[in-house]
Design an enzyme around this catalytic site. Structure first.
Site, PDB file in Angstrom:
ATOM      1  N   HIS A 124       0.867  -1.184   0.000  1.00  0.00           N
ATOM      2  CA  HIS A 124       0.000   0.000   0.000  1.00  0.00           C
ATOM      3  C   HIS A 124       0.905   1.236   0.000  1.00  0.00           C
ATOM      4  CE1 HIS A 124      -2.722   2.973   1.938  1.00  0.00           C
ATOM      5  NE2 HIS A 124      -3.725   2.190   1.584  1.00  0.00           N
ATOM      6  N   ASP A 201       2.912  -4.762   7.582  1.00  0.00           N
ATOM      7  CA  ASP A 201       1.693  -3.963   7.464  1.00  0.00           C
ATOM      8  C   ASP A 201       0.518  -4.942   7.524  1.00  0.00           C
ATOM      9  OD1 ASP A 201      -0.571  -2.654   6.651  1.00  0.00           O
ATOM     10  OD2 ASP A 201       0.302  -1.800   4.830  1.00  0.00           O
ATOM     11  N   GLN A 204      -4.745  -5.301   6.543  1.00  0.00           N
ATOM     12  CA  GLN A 204      -5.767  -6.175   5.952  1.00  0.00           C
ATOM     13  C   GLN A 204      -5.712  -7.583   6.517  1.00  0.00           C
ATOM     14  OE1 GLN A 204      -8.145  -5.186   3.995  1.00  0.00           O
ATOM     15  NE2 GLN A 204      -7.371  -3.143   3.529  1.00  0.00           N
ATOM     16  N   LYS A 227     -10.697  -0.974  10.343  1.00  0.00           N
ATOM     17  CA  LYS A 227     -10.915  -2.158   9.507  1.00  0.00           C
ATOM     18  C   LYS A 227     -11.279  -3.374  10.362  1.00  0.00           C
ATOM     19  CE  LYS A 227      -7.475  -0.426   6.205  1.00  0.00           C
ATOM     20  NZ  LYS A 227      -8.203   0.127   5.072  1.00  0.00           N
TER      21      LYS A 227
HETATM   22  N1  PMP Z   1      -1.989  -0.664   4.534  1.00  0.00           N
HETATM   23  C1  PMP Z   1      -2.967  -1.396   4.004  1.00  0.00           C
HETATM   24  C2  PMP Z   1      -2.672  -2.764   3.505  1.00  0.00           C
HETATM   25  C3  PMP Z   1      -4.240  -0.857   3.926  1.00  0.00           C
HETATM   26  O1  PMP Z   1      -5.230  -1.588   3.376  1.00  0.00           O
HETATM   27  C4  PMP Z   1      -4.504   0.427   4.426  1.00  0.00           C
HETATM   28  C5  PMP Z   1      -5.890   1.039   4.360  1.00  0.00           C
HETATM   29  N2  PMP Z   1      -6.447   0.996   3.068  1.00  0.00           N
HETATM   30  C6  PMP Z   1      -3.450   1.136   4.976  1.00  0.00           C
HETATM   31  C7  PMP Z   1      -2.210   0.551   5.022  1.00  0.00           C
HETATM   32  C8  PMP Z   1      -3.618   2.510   5.540  1.00  0.00           C
HETATM   33  O2  PMP Z   1      -4.415   2.476   6.665  1.00  0.00           O
HETATM   34  P1  PMP Z   1      -4.937   3.827   7.313  1.00  0.00           P
HETATM   35  O3  PMP Z   1      -5.578   4.594   6.193  1.00  0.00           O
HETATM   36  O4  PMP Z   1      -5.908   3.373   8.350  1.00  0.00           O
HETATM   37  O5  PMP Z   1      -3.748   4.529   7.883  1.00  0.00           O
END
Ligand code: PMP
Length: 407
Positions: A124, A201, A204, A227
């Site tokens: 991400h 990370d 998910q 999430k």
């Molecule tokens: N890493 C992953 C794999 C994600 O899916 C997300 C959220 N889409 C994030 C990081 C970022 O999370 P946040 O927006 O809650 O900081």
């Protein structure tokens, strides 16, 4: 233990009763944010109604209650990921904030010009951009692990990237764009054989896979409450105590110090060293209630149920001519990214919305994944344990409507 009553569990989520323009809401955007059960909403209301005050500061009753409940929330998160100690759990504003904390706190102190950082193509943006900032500032090189046509990390290539300059590894546990589950245990072990720390990370993964940071032996693990059926504005950074102690603080301010003079400041112990200012107290307490809720159902039960939805939805979508699933890894969570020949993803999302169906369309903050599959964007249906097969059927009907309109 016996299988949960999924209909009863679904009824815990008041928002799922909504109608969107007269159509029942079909919420399939859980990878972006999942919904909140009444139990978590009630916990937030109870906190605001009877327990709210600032923490760590006063001797008055409410401040002591709020301090205790905030601490209890930290302990619930510690148990949820099986961390050795509660001080290894730092409350942050979310995954992005946690990764930035590690970049500033660990990266800027320990990673130097000429060093290398390994990331995967699946990351991400939040596990790319902070490391690029560090790379640009310090003259550090980022090496990227490729993925195959199924959207799986190429482990041979990962292992080949290591050399004496490798100083850090960042790995997404589960791809938000494709649902791929990475074999992180082996990847962590390999990095450790080269003496390299690993950040996972888990944004998910934590909602769908039992996380045991001691068994994984990861150095850092990060995820967001929103999430996990919790509120926005809070997440955690898990870090091994010795690493957190060696790191420099990211943010300066109140609560992260033991003493301040204009000549010198002495920093507080962990976790406080990394929690400058008033933390998201209410949200952290809600986070604690959310992990209680999920733990009571059982993450294993959730994973098994969601796998059933994934298999059903995959079969249904594969049956529709012109629909192509992007990301067909052997190990997946219940995320389906798809393209429909000749139709732009934005149009797909817009038409599905007219039927009350919420999917995400776009690059999912994972543009390198889109580039790898040569698409500007995908449509993504992501399932939670409160979704049901009839909602998959609604998605299938919606996709057929989209095709009728545009083809
Ligand atoms: N890493 C992953 C794999 C994600 O899916 C997300 C959220 N889409 C994030 C990081 C970022 O999370 P946040 O927006 O809650 O900081």
């Amino acid at each position: 233990s016996s299988s949960p009553d999924w209909e009863k569990i679904r009824a815990d989520f008041p928002i799922l009763q909504l109608d969107i323009d007269g159509k029942p809401l079909v919420y399939l955007d859980n990878a972006a944010s999942s919904q909140m059960p009444q139990q978590v909403i009630d916990r937030l209301v109870r906190y605001q109604t009877t327990q709210h005050a600032n923490i760590n500061r006063a001797v008055h009753y409410l401040s002591e209650v709020a301090t205790l409940e905030y601490h209890n929330a930290r302990c619930k998160l510690q148990q949820f990921i099986n961390a050795r100690e509660d001080r290894e759990v730092i409350f942050t504003s979310g995954t992005t904030d946690s990764i930035n904390l590690v970049m500033h706190g660990y990266g800027r102190k320990f990673i130097k010009a000429g060093d290398e950082i390994i990331l995967t193509t699946l990351e991400h943006h939040s596990n790319i951009v902070p490391w690029q900032m560090l790379a640009n500032e310090k003259g550090v090189t980022i090496r990227v692990v490729p993925i195959n046509d199924k959207g799986e990390v190429e482990i041979d290539e990962y292992e080949k990237l290591f050399n004496e300059r490798t100083k850090f590894v960042g790995l997404i546990h589960v791809s938000n764009a494709l649902g791929t589950i990475n074999p992180i245990k082996g990847m962590i072990d390999f990095a450790h054989r080269h003496g390299v720390p690993v950040l996972i990370d888990g944004a998910q993964a934590a909602p769908h896979i039992t996380i045991d940071v001691q068994a994984l032996d990861c150095d850092f693990y990060v995820f967001s409450a929103h999430k996990l059926c919790g509120p926005t504005g809070v997440g955690i950074l898990y870090g091994k105590a010795a690493l957190l102690e060696a790191m420099q603080p990211f943010k300066g301010g109140g609560d992260m110090i033991t003493s301040v003079t204009f000549e010198k400041t002495i920093y507080n112990t962990i976790p406080h060293k990394f929690e400058a200012g008033t933390p998201p107290i209410a949200a952290a307490i809600g986070f604690g209630a959310a992990v209680d809720y999920l733990t009571a159902i059982g993450i294993e039960h959730i994973a098994a149920y969601e796998l059933g939805l994934l298999e059903y939805a995959t079969a249904c979508l594969n049956d529709i001519p012109g629909v192509r699933i992007i990301g067909t890894a052997a190990e997946k969570t219940a995320v389906i990214s798809f393209a429909i020949d000749g139709i732009h993803p934005h149009d797909i999302g817009t038409i599905l919305n007219q039927d009350g169906i919420a999917v995400r369309t776009g690059h999912h903050c994972a543009q390198p994944v889109m580039q790898r599959f040569n698409v500007p964007a995908t449509s993504r249906a992501s399932f939670a344990f409160y979704n049901k097969k009839t909602e998959v059927d609604a998605l299938v009907a919606g996709i057929k409507t989209v095709q009728k309109i545009f083809l």
